[in-house]
Design a protein around this motif. Structure first.
Motif, PDB file in Angstrom:
ATOM      1  N   GLN A  95       0.833  -1.202   0.000  1.00 47.59           N
ATOM      2  CA  GLN A  95       0.000   0.000   0.000  1.00 47.59           C
ATOM      3  C   GLN A  95       0.872   1.258   0.000  1.00 47.59           C
ATOM      4  O   GLN A  95       1.987   1.278   0.525  1.00 47.59           O
ATOM      5  N   TYR A  97       0.689   5.174   1.316  1.00 44.13           N
ATOM      6  CA  TYR A  97      -0.015   6.080   2.218  1.00 44.13           C
ATOM      7  C   TYR A  97       0.499   7.498   2.004  1.00 44.13           C
ATOM      8  O   TYR A  97       1.715   7.733   2.019  1.00 44.13           O
ATOM      9  N   THR A 107      -4.474   9.408   2.586  1.00 41.82           N
ATOM     10  CA  THR A 107      -5.008   8.779   1.377  1.00 41.82           C
ATOM     11  C   THR A 107      -4.265   7.471   1.169  1.00 41.82           C
ATOM     12  O   THR A 107      -3.024   7.434   1.200  1.00 41.82           O
ATOM     13  N   LYS A 109      -3.583   4.117  -1.221  1.00 41.23           N
ATOM     14  CA  LYS A 109      -3.679   3.598  -2.580  1.00 41.23           C
ATOM     15  C   LYS A 109      -2.988   2.240  -2.662  1.00 41.23           C
ATOM     16  O   LYS A 109      -2.051   1.968  -1.919  1.00 41.23           O
ATOM     17  N   LYS A 110      -3.468   1.404  -3.568  1.00 40.13           N
ATOM     18  CA  LYS A 110      -2.818   0.125  -3.828  1.00 40.13           C
ATOM     19  C   LYS A 110      -1.559   0.391  -4.630  1.00 40.13           C
ATOM     20  O   LYS A 110      -1.602   1.044  -5.676  1.00 40.13           O
ATOM     21  N   ASN A 213      -9.699   5.946   0.831  1.00 38.74           N
ATOM     22  CA  ASN A 213      -9.147   4.817   0.084  1.00 38.74           C
ATOM     23  C   ASN A 213      -9.407   4.994  -1.401  1.00 38.74           C
ATOM     24  O   ASN A 213     -10.553   5.143  -1.832  1.00 38.74           O
ATOM     25  N   ASN A 214      -8.337   4.985  -2.189  1.00 37.13           N
ATOM     26  CA  ASN A 214      -8.463   5.142  -3.642  1.00 37.13           C
ATOM     27  C   ASN A 214      -8.152   3.817  -4.336  1.00 37.13           C
ATOM     28  O   ASN A 214      -7.278   3.091  -3.917  1.00 37.13           O
TER      29      ASN A 214
END
Length: 214
Positions: A95, A97, A107, A109-110, A213-214
């Motif tokens: 992830q 951050y 926020t 994101k993967k 979370n995007n």
């Protein structure tokens, strides 16, 4: 005999000098490949600013940002902006951050394949750079050898990235995006392969932070 020995010493010294000179002036690609192959982790400090093209034909330079970084291959890093505002970009290999301290906002994101063609992959990604970038020499200036990296993916926001190397370490990086804006970074106090533990890149969620979370 004395003359012969003196000649041998002179030739040996000259050969040694040539070898050292060759190492000091290794090409950017040679220096960078060596850095990637021998550097599993590193930490240091950076300065960053943006140069934006104006419609008038001139340019506008932003206020410089300063901060620190630490990374461990593959895909683990903490990129911390200290001035003029505090922000942290942290990846644990899975992830990403992005923490804005003033807003107390995170926020998430993967990380996934997004790292592959991004500037972060240059320093923090896997060793297989040529899979995602076309690499070429970009000349030398003021003792710094420059390497150009052009992303192979078409959906990246960057047109090209250049990296300046001196004595086997990255000293500068320039990122040109598709809008003509240039991000200029300078690195200093780089320490290769520092001692890091398993929890060094584990992100700790700040108390009361808003999470997206995007």
């Amino acid at each position: 005999m004395k003359h012969s020995k003196a000649m041998v010493k002179t030739v040996a010294a000259l050969a040694c000098g040539l070898l050292l000179a060759g190492a000091a002036h290794a090409s950017a690609l040679e220096q960078f490949k060596s850095f990637v192959a021998t550097t599993k982790s590193a930490k240091g400090e950076f300065t960053q600013h943006q140069v934006k093209k104006l419609e008038s034909g001139g340019t506008k330079t932003s206020t410089s940002s300063t901060g620190t970084f630490v990374f461990a291959r593959p895909g683990k890093f903490i990129w911390t902006y200290v001035k003029p505002y505090e922000q942290v970009l942290q990846a644990d290999g899975d992830q990403l951050y992005i923490y804005d301290k003033d807003l107390n906002q995170v926020t998430v994101k993967k990380l996934g394949n997004a790292l592959g063609s991004s500037p972060a992959a240059i320093l923090f990604g896997s060793n297989d750079l040529e899979k995602n970038f076309t690499l070429s020499e970009a000349g030398a200036k003021d003792g710094v050898e420059w390497l150009k990296a052009v992303p192979k993916a078409k959906d990246t926001s960057f047109e090209e990235i250049t990296i300046g190397l001196r004595n086997g370490l990255p000293e500068a990086m320039e990122l040109k995006d598709t809008f003509g804006q240039l991000s200029v970074l300078a690195f200093k106090k780089i320490e290769r392969n520092p001692a890091l533990n398993a929890t060094s890149f584990k992100f700790v969620m700040p108390k009361g932070a808003d999470v997206f979370n995007n």
